[in-house]
Design a protein around this motif. Sequence first.
Motif, PDB file in Angstrom:
ATOM      1  N   MET A 222      -7.029   1.344  -2.532  1.00  0.00           N
ATOM      2  CA  MET A 222      -5.746   1.624  -1.859  1.00  0.00           C
ATOM      3  C   MET A 222      -4.889   0.367  -1.824  1.00  0.00           C
ATOM      4  SD  MET A 222      -7.031   3.886   1.392  1.00  0.00           S
ATOM      5  CE  MET A 222      -7.913   5.430   1.203  1.00  0.00           C
TER       6      MET A 222
ATOM      7  N   LYS B 155      -3.076  -7.196   1.877  1.00  0.00           N
ATOM      8  CA  LYS B 155      -2.061  -8.199   2.223  1.00  0.00           C
ATOM      9  C   LYS B 155      -1.652  -7.974   3.674  1.00  0.00           C
ATOM     10  CE  LYS B 155       0.024  -8.693  -2.350  1.00  0.00           C
ATOM     11  NZ  LYS B 155      -0.386  -7.500  -3.117  1.00  0.00           N
ATOM     12  N   ARG B 156      -1.026  -8.994   4.221  1.00  0.00           N
ATOM     13  CA  ARG B 156      -0.564  -8.843   5.616  1.00  0.00           C
ATOM     14  C   ARG B 156       0.395  -7.658   5.733  1.00  0.00           C
ATOM     15  NH1 ARG B 156      -0.296 -15.256   6.526  1.00  0.00           N
ATOM     16  NH2 ARG B 156      -2.259 -15.442   7.656  1.00  0.00           N
TER      17      ARG B 156
ATOM     18  N   HIS C 191      -3.264  -0.537  -5.087  1.00  0.00           N
ATOM     19  CA  HIS C 191      -2.302   0.460  -5.582  1.00  0.00           C
ATOM     20  C   HIS C 191      -2.871   1.261  -6.744  1.00  0.00           C
ATOM     21  CE1 HIS C 191       0.583  -3.053  -4.513  1.00  0.00           C
ATOM     22  NE2 HIS C 191       0.019  -2.557  -3.440  1.00  0.00           N
TER      23      HIS C 191
ATOM     24  N   ASP D  98       0.347  -4.996   4.022  1.00  0.00           N
ATOM     25  CA  ASP D  98      -0.415  -3.742   3.993  1.00  0.00           C
ATOM     26  C   ASP D  98      -0.897  -3.395   5.400  1.00  0.00           C
ATOM     27  OD1 ASP D  98      -0.165  -3.624   1.255  1.00  0.00           O
ATOM     28  OD2 ASP D  98      -2.051  -4.697   0.895  1.00  0.00           O
TER      29      ASP D  98
ATOM     30  N   SER E 257      -4.842 -12.698  -1.358  1.00  0.00           N
ATOM     31  CA  SER E 257      -5.218 -11.313  -1.039  1.00  0.00           C
ATOM     32  C   SER E 257      -5.444 -10.524  -2.321  1.00  0.00           C
ATOM     33  CB  SER E 257      -4.123 -10.641  -0.199  1.00  0.00           C
ATOM     34  OG  SER E 257      -4.024 -11.268   1.037  1.00  0.00           O
TER      35      SER E 257
ATOM     36  N   ILE F  80       0.834  -1.210   0.000  1.00  0.00           N
ATOM     37  CA  ILE F  80       0.000   0.000   0.000  1.00  0.00           C
ATOM     38  C   ILE F  80       0.870   1.260   0.000  1.00  0.00           C
ATOM     39  CG2 ILE F  80      -0.159  -0.010   2.518  1.00  0.00           C
ATOM     40  CD1 ILE F  80      -3.011   1.033   2.248  1.00  0.00           C
TER      41      ILE F  80
END
Lengths: 640, 290
Positions: free
Chosen positions: B173, A537-538, B176, A540, B142, A2
């Motif tokens: 977010m 994701k982890r 991306h 993030d 994810s 991120i």
Amino acid sequence: MIGLRDTITLAHTKIRSKRLRLLMTTIVSGLVFGVMAGATVLVDGASHSLAAFARKNLDGRFLVQGSPNYFGGPSSLNPNDAALIAEVQKYHVAYIADRKAAAKRLGVEYDVRTEVLPYVEDTNPQVPPEYRKSVNFSSPAWLRYAKDHPVQASAKDEAAFRALVEPLGAREVYVPRDLSHLRLGMLLGGREDLTQAPSGDPPKALQTAIGQGSFTIVDDTLLKPFLARGQDSSAGSGVPVLITADDALVTFKEALGLSSRPKDPTAQVRWFQRLRDRVTGQTFVSCYRNEAELARVEQTRAQLAEVAANRGNRDYVAPELQLALPTTPCGMVTVTKDTRSAETKKAQDAVRAFEQEFNPQPEPRAELVTFQVVGLLPSPAPSTSGVDAVIGGLVGTNYGFGAVIPKDSLAALPEALRHDSLFALPAPETVDPFMGPMTQQNFIASFPRVEQARAAVADNSCMMNWTPRCDTMPFSLQTYGTNYLAVDDIVRAARPVIIALLAIAFAIATIIIWAMMGRVIADSRRETAVFRAIGAKRSDIVSVYLTYSLWVALRIVVFAAALGLLIAGTIHVLYAERATHMAQLAYAVFTPDPTFGFIGFRSPVLWLILGGIVAMSLVAITPPLLRNIRRNPIRDMRDE
Amino acid sequence: MDERARDFLASFGGDLEAAVAALRQAATAPPATGEGDGHDRVSPRHTDRLPARSRPARPRSGRTLIEVTDLAKTYRVGGQQIRALAGVSLTIDEGEFVALTGASGSGKSTLLQLMGGLDKPSAGRIVIDGADLGRMRDGQLSTFRNTTIGFVFQFFYLQPFLQLVTNTEVPGMFAHAKRGPRRQRALELVDRVGLADRGRHLPREMSGGQMQRAAIARALLNQPKLLLADEPTGNLDSVTGASIMDLFEQIRDESGTTVVMVTHDEDMAARADRVIRLRDGLVVPEGVGA
């Protein structure tokens, strides 16, 4: 992963939740760290201010004094050692033989029983037999033995001092000469009172450093800021000397009509400058008497007392050799009557010659020395309030313990005024049974940078922290002249307390931050699960929460820094001007720059504290965060 | 049986009884009174009363999007094995709107979560859009969730301190996505779910229905092929719930997004193209009462 901006956006939403808890955490932790930060800023500010004054005071020199270190020594020396006693006994036998031979040669009656034995015996039956007999360290035999068996392994001379300090960055080494062994006594009004009549406390002037003969010869370079300008040594009328402001006031107050020291530091600066102008060029005289002459004065005094006590006693037989105390300033004891027979005179001369052979004494000598004041040394005012006492302690100097004779100015004097033979007299050597010959000669090293001086003192000082290494240090170092490492000394002395306080403060703040962070993260399980569900994701999630943690830490850091600055700033506003004047007095630096300040940001401890908050916050958040991202998001979303 | 009747029956998965019940319900329902043209659109207030097949279904591509084979999930709770799914097999086509129903504990939510890759099955296989979820690593899953699946929850789970538009942007977010286009799409979606005038509002300033619409907008941000909704109307009143169902239909119709919804509300389930009933961790065969 991120983006940073999005990470901050999401982290910011966390900041807006649990506001009260966050506020309390920020305030409590900020208070704890703020006080620590404030203290650090204060210490750093004061420390650098002292260094700035010291730099200005001696043109960038930072002086360190080295005193010979006699902590160590041969611990194997056992006074009860039978072999040692036997060895000393041999010296005693030889000594007696020498004495007998001399007595025979000089025709002196000699009674061996009057000699001091090389050992002492304890007759107490409770003392174990092996401890009853011990070496008598004051016996002539032991002194002879000790001279032949020096126990001090390494010399404490200038070469040894240079070998210590030059690798540490010292540029010059100075060798001040302590003249206190000369016992120069000041004459009040050109006269001396040798009667020692019990008339209460001696006059104040005789209680000063110059009154008691506390003089040191130091290189002019080290005294530059205190020397009055426009003084030409070669045209002087006495031995140049710098005396303390207090000594000047006591000595010349009546003669010059000097005013007392004002209380206000600002007024003190003007007072000091006026005082220096007034006393510069003034003279005073002191008297030197050597041991032999002092013994004669004592003998005369006793004789006079005896005569006075027997006045009217017809049976009293007056001494054949009658003495009188000197009648001129620093005069010699005179013989007023000598009715001794030629035989008696011969016998007494023989005894004197016999004693001279084994314990040589110089001829009686007395010498009048005229001093001329060429500058004023600072002497901090006795502080009454707590704050002044603290500041006074910080800016204090150790120039002011005695009077100082500038070496180069002395050398420039006409020979008649220099008293070369007097000032060249060596201090008596002390022989310690365990240490051997002990010289008390101090040395001064000059460092171009305060950090070098600080490091040298820190590595070679046993004043504050005793370690086994102290036993092996040849010299013990401390600041000389200005007290530019006063803050360092205080910190070093208080280091265990400071470390304990820091540890406690960190522990308290850690618990608070840990609990708050742990709770926030635990409360965020569902949010983490939702983030995971919508594709985070982890890494993030870790980013978002680490940013949050940094944000919280930053708030505490800002609060702590602001509080620290407020504390230091308040003290600075209240006391900086006063401290500046006190420092100006102590360092004789009267220029507008430098000024004394209590704000400094260069201490690594400050950054350690502020960095510690950040590190602690990150550490506090890590375990619950790792637990959160490892959890099954389903489980956390179900717990509604 | 004519072609229309065959299609109608097929839309009920061949469940004749359900189809007949739907026809009966339609026959007894009052006439549509919706705004607009008043004919082909119905008021949300009455939508829930309509049979699933009373409106035209969007033509499906016939391509299978979800393929579930022998799916089993066992939980261990307090030393006991709880079998949530016991070998479920089913397929769902692209553009299909499917309701998963069943009694509490039947395994419908578990099935949805496994489809969403939020949990690992004990056995069996799930293939979505050609991707075998069981072969994906955590990071891949994810990304897959982020780009292919949109989640809608019963309790909305919006970020309480983010404005509605920003809330909608959150999946972007994590993808991306560039801020400009992402914001533009979020604004479009907010408008599409009927919350254009609420874009700068915080969730606490909105009603439950509005929050769920916002959650749907969020789920759609990355243009997912599959929308998984877990009891999306469970926390709403029936009228609001019906409007949400309208929204799902609209999404499916306009974007071809496959919608899989878990619900225990038969009326809501009836709005789907197909209802898959679960009982004791198994799909109830068509024609068998749940």
